[in-house]
Design an enzyme around this catalytic site. Structure first.
Site, PDB file in Angstrom:
ATOM      1  N   SER A  52       0.852  -1.437  -0.123  1.00  0.00           N
ATOM      2  CA  SER A  52      -0.012  -0.203  -0.050  1.00  0.00           C
ATOM      3  C   SER A  52       0.999   1.418  -0.027  1.00  0.00           C
ATOM      4  O   SER A  52       2.089   1.187   0.428  1.00  0.00           O
ATOM      5  CB  SER A  52      -0.953  -0.100   1.143  1.00  0.00           C
ATOM      6  OG  SER A  52      -1.831  -1.122   1.451  1.00  0.00           O
TER       7      SER A  52
HETATM    8  N1  SAH Z   1      -0.535  -4.873   3.833  1.00  0.00           N
HETATM    9  C1  SAH Z   1       0.349  -5.356   2.711  1.00  0.00           C
HETATM   10  C2  SAH Z   1      -0.473  -5.018   1.527  1.00  0.00           C
HETATM   11  C3  SAH Z   1      -1.065  -6.297   0.938  1.00  0.00           C
HETATM   12  S1  SAH Z   1      -1.900  -6.347  -0.504  1.00  0.00           S
HETATM   13  C4  SAH Z   1       1.805  -4.846   2.691  1.00  0.00           C
HETATM   14  O1  SAH Z   1       1.911  -3.784   3.507  1.00  0.00           O
HETATM   15  O2  SAH Z   1       2.488  -5.035   1.661  1.00  0.00           O
HETATM   16  C5  SAH Z   1      -3.104  -7.636  -0.065  1.00  0.00           C
HETATM   17  C6  SAH Z   1      -2.646  -9.111   0.337  1.00  0.00           C
HETATM   18  O3  SAH Z   1      -3.754  -9.808   0.857  1.00  0.00           O
HETATM   19  C7  SAH Z   1      -2.410  -9.722  -0.712  1.00  0.00           C
HETATM   20  O4  SAH Z   1      -0.765 -10.183  -0.384  1.00  0.00           O
HETATM   21  C8  SAH Z   1      -3.016 -10.838  -0.983  1.00  0.00           C
HETATM   22  O5  SAH Z   1      -2.574 -12.056  -1.329  1.00  0.00           O
HETATM   23  C9  SAH Z   1      -3.672 -11.069   0.580  1.00  0.00           C
HETATM   24  N2  SAH Z   1      -4.996 -11.766   0.673  1.00  0.00           N
HETATM   25  C10 SAH Z   1      -6.124 -11.457  -0.238  1.00  0.00           C
HETATM   26  N3  SAH Z   1      -7.166 -12.078   0.056  1.00  0.00           N
HETATM   27  C11 SAH Z   1      -6.731 -12.764   1.291  1.00  0.00           C
HETATM   28  C12 SAH Z   1      -7.251 -13.622   2.314  1.00  0.00           C
HETATM   29  N4  SAH Z   1      -8.650 -14.128   2.473  1.00  0.00           N
HETATM   30  N5  SAH Z   1      -6.532 -14.307   3.194  1.00  0.00           N
HETATM   31  C13 SAH Z   1      -5.301 -13.731   3.647  1.00  0.00           C
HETATM   32  N6  SAH Z   1      -4.610 -12.927   2.674  1.00  0.00           N
HETATM   33  C14 SAH Z   1      -5.321 -12.317   1.716  1.00  0.00           C
END
Ligand code: SAH
Length: 206
Positions: A52
């Site tokens: 993000s």
């Molecule tokens: N907070 C993170 C951004 C992550 S992007 C950072 O600082 O880098 C969102 C993430 O959510 C992705 O890696 C995706 O694979 C994950 N995601 C999506 N659905 C999910 C679920 N049901 N359970 C766990 N992770 C999930």
């Protein structure tokens, strides 16, 4: 980055700013994406996922009002950057990710930063982490089609706060949701755009 993108846009929570100053954001990028380290936008982390924008990390974290004795559930570990920030503010952080290579890389990064109060799990985060529940705070860093009510009503502590992007795949509303007994009371924060939350209380896998 902190002054221009965060403080000057109105986030003045001292603990959040200190946590963000303490975590080296450049360590959470892929080698070929390093020039985006401190850029004012989201950036690719592989597997079609993104880290993000710094301002969004600060805003979500500030809205959570995390206290040092809190237990926090994070859904969507991604790069582990937000997990690391949370670990500076809370007592324990439980983070769930559904893409194994991302989870493994995040685990290594937090270990190398000597962060000991973050716990990781591979799987569908919309099922939460029942053995560690209830959580004082829940952060979802992927876009949910609707408020994941079953998760929040079963694993968010009474009086607890969740921050969740909710809405269609390309246009969500960031929501702050308070649990009061069996009620969930939500407030809109701002429009946002996150990758899809995929799982039982999220979008179906394509
Ligand atoms: N907070 C993170 C951004 C992550 S992007 C950072 O600082 O880098 C969102 C993430 O959510 C992705 O890696 C995706 O694979 C994950 N995601 C999506 N659905 C999910 C679920 N049901 N359970 C766990 N992770 C999930």
């Amino acid at each position: 980055m902190i002054r221009q993108q965060i403080i000057e846009r109105g986030i003045h929570d001292e603990r959040v700013i200190a946590a963000m100053r303490a975590i080296p954001r450049d360590r959470f990028f892929l080698p070929d994406a390093r020039e985006s380290d401190f850029a004012d936008r989201a950036a690719p982390i592989g597997h079609e996922q993104t880290i993000s924008q710094p301002y969004m990390v600060a805003l979500m974290t500030a809205r959570l009002q995390i206290a040092s004795n809190h237990k926090v559930l994070e859904i969507g570990t991604g790069s582990g950057y937000h997990t690391a920030i949370l670990s500076k503010l809370a007592a324990e952080v439980y983070s769930v990710e559904r893409i194994k290579p991302l989870l493994d890389a995040a685990f290594e990064r937090l270990l190398s930063l000597d962060i000991r109060n973050a716990h990781f799990r591979f799987g569908d985060g919309t099922r939460g982490w029942p053995e560690a529940a209830p959580f004082d705070r829940i952060l979802i860093t992927a876009g949910a089609p609707q408020i994941p009510e079953a998760l929040l009503k079963s694993q968010l502590a009474d009086g607890g706060i969740a921050v969740v992007p909710v809405g269609p795949a390309d246009d969500q509303m960031l929501m702050e949701i308070h649990r009061a007994g069996d009620n969930l009371v939500s407030t809109d924060i701002c429009a946002c755009r996150f990758v899809k939350l995929i799982g039982e209380e999220g979008w179906a896998e394509q």
